[in-house]
Design an enzyme around this catalytic site. Structure first.
Site, PDB file in Angstrom:
ATOM      1  N   ASP A  86       6.115  10.414  -0.307  1.00 42.55           N
ATOM      2  CA  ASP A  86       6.267  11.516  -1.273  1.00 42.55           C
ATOM      3  C   ASP A  86       7.664  12.124  -1.201  1.00 42.55           C
ATOM      4  O   ASP A  86       8.122  12.748  -2.151  1.00 42.55           O
ATOM      5  CB  ASP A  86       5.179  12.587  -1.046  1.00 42.55           C
ATOM      6  CG  ASP A  86       5.076  12.991   0.398  1.00 42.55           C
ATOM      7  OD1 ASP A  86       6.033  13.603   0.908  1.00 42.55           O
ATOM      8  OD2 ASP A  86       4.057  12.687   1.046  1.00 42.55           O
ATOM      9  N   ASP A 137       7.210  -2.420   6.253  1.00 43.39           N
ATOM     10  CA  ASP A 137       6.230  -1.923   7.221  1.00 43.39           C
ATOM     11  C   ASP A 137       6.967  -1.251   8.390  1.00 43.39           C
ATOM     12  O   ASP A 137       7.808  -1.880   9.039  1.00 43.39           O
ATOM     13  CB  ASP A 137       5.416  -3.132   7.719  1.00 43.39           C
ATOM     14  CG  ASP A 137       4.261  -2.698   8.605  1.00 43.39           C
ATOM     15  OD1 ASP A 137       4.312  -1.586   9.184  1.00 43.39           O
ATOM     16  OD2 ASP A 137       3.301  -3.482   8.724  1.00 43.39           O
ATOM     17  N   GLY A 138       6.617   0.002   8.642  1.00 41.93           N
ATOM     18  CA  GLY A 138       7.276   0.765   9.696  1.00 41.93           C
ATOM     19  C   GLY A 138       7.123   0.141  11.081  1.00 41.93           C
ATOM     20  O   GLY A 138       7.994   0.302  11.942  1.00 41.93           O
ATOM     21  N   ASP A 154       5.000  10.065   9.500  1.00 42.29           N
ATOM     22  CA  ASP A 154       4.345  10.840   8.431  1.00 42.29           C
ATOM     23  C   ASP A 154       3.417   9.874   7.709  1.00 42.29           C
ATOM     24  O   ASP A 154       3.698   9.411   6.613  1.00 42.29           O
ATOM     25  CB  ASP A 154       5.439  11.373   7.487  1.00 42.29           C
ATOM     26  CG  ASP A 154       4.880  12.194   6.342  1.00 42.29           C
ATOM     27  OD1 ASP A 154       3.666  12.413   6.284  1.00 42.29           O
ATOM     28  OD2 ASP A 154       5.689  12.607   5.491  1.00 42.29           O
ATOM     29  N   SER A 155       2.308   9.556   8.379  1.00 39.33           N
ATOM     30  CA  SER A 155       1.493   8.428   7.928  1.00 39.33           C
ATOM     31  C   SER A 155       0.199   8.872   7.271  1.00 39.33           C
ATOM     32  O   SER A 155      -0.196  10.032   7.367  1.00 39.33           O
ATOM     33  CB  SER A 155       1.129   7.582   9.144  1.00 39.33           C
ATOM     34  OG  SER A 155       0.300   8.352   9.985  1.00 39.33           O
TER      35      SER A 155
END
Ligand code: SAM
Length: 273
Positions: A86, A137-138, A154-155
């Site tokens: 966001d 992908d983190g 921040d998942s």
């Protein structure tokens, strides 16, 4: 006719928000994405049935997940947000004058697209010269990252692609990706409804980081309304808020909140003892 969005937060708890209009709905490669306008909290972003953010209370979450760790670091220059499509965390990070690079690592480009379109006041920082966007992908990204000052997780909740963001091996990779005074913060759900998850996250972080802390914030549209953030640090934390941060334009975070945020209610202290 009344239309309600309901989220089954657990088997026994449900949140209901009266919907004025449905603005967007799509199935992305990773999740179901919905944007609606609600009567009490304004625009709402939902992923796989779970509230991610609303215009009415997003500032609490985004300020607390960023300003607390960035104030505890002596000079945060390079910061990363894993998830956070966001853009709210990036918007807050960019308020820190020391920050030179704010990286967003979001697996689902469609979340960023929807935020830019329906939540421009949250996504506002994403076009800043200091913001760098990575659609990947983190879990993989962090393995090649290095020299970060603060990394923020921040998942979404620990299911699907976010499951691997809640395990000790991931916290170890973050430890390796951080520089000397590095700090990790991860959103870690509600002490009322997910106490065991908080214990799991804190124990996982403690396997790599010598310093661990938990802090809370009131976020009315998240399960139970009381939310937790788990922090790991490589070394000493800065105790006084630096002068240049004291007048940051915020609505929830203040230097006084920063000073007292690790004073926990007794039942939460006992949970993480
Ligand atoms: N504030 C929110 C909350 O606590 O409910 C989280 C907001 S943010 C929209 C969460 C983002 O994490 C989602 O956009 C999702 O696509 C992203 N995400 C989930 N798993 C991921 C992963 N493995 N790597 C990168 N991003 C991931």
């Amino acid at each position: 006719m009344k239309i309600w969005f309901t989220e089954d937060q657990t088997d026994g708890v449900r949140l209901g928000l009266k919907v004025e209009s449905l603005l967007w709905k799509e199935t992305t490669a990773y999740q179901e994405l919905v944007v609606a306008n609600t009567e009490s909290y304004g625009r709402l972003l939902v992923l796989d049935g779970a509230v991610q953010t609303t215009i009415g209370d997003e500032f609490v979450y985004h300020e607390m997940i960023t300003h607390v760790p960035l104030s505890l670091h002596p000079h945060p220059r390079k910061v990363a947000v894993i998830g956070g499509g966001d853009g709210g965390a990036i918007r807050e990070i960019l308020k820190h004058p020391s920050v030179e690079e704010a990286h967003l690592i979001e697996i689902d480009e469609k979340v960023v697209e929807a935020s830019r379109r329906f939540f421009p006041e949250i996504a506002v920082g994403l076009d800043d010269d200091r913001a760098f966007l990575h659609y990947t992908d983190g879990i993989q990204w962090v393995k090649d990252a290095h020299d970060f000052d603060v990394i923020i997780v921040d998942s979404t909740d620990p299911v699907g692609p976010a499951e691997g963001l809640f395990v000790p091996e991931f916290y170890r990779s973050i430890y390796e990706a951080l520089g000397e005074h590095g700090i990790l913060v991860a959103q870690s759900e509600s002490p009322f409804l997910q106490p065991h998850l908080i214990q799991r996250v804190m124990t996982g972080i403690a396997q790599s980081f010598p310093v661990t802390r938990l802090y809370l914030a009131s976020i009315p549209t998240y399960p139970s309304g009381l939310w937790s953030f788990s922090l790991g640090a490589k070394g000493d934390l800065v105790s006084e808020v630096r002068p240049e941060l004291r007048d940051m334009p915020t609505r929830y975070w203040t230097p006084q909140i920063q000073r007292s945020c690790f004073d926990l209610p007794k039942f939460v202290e006992e949970l993480v003892r």
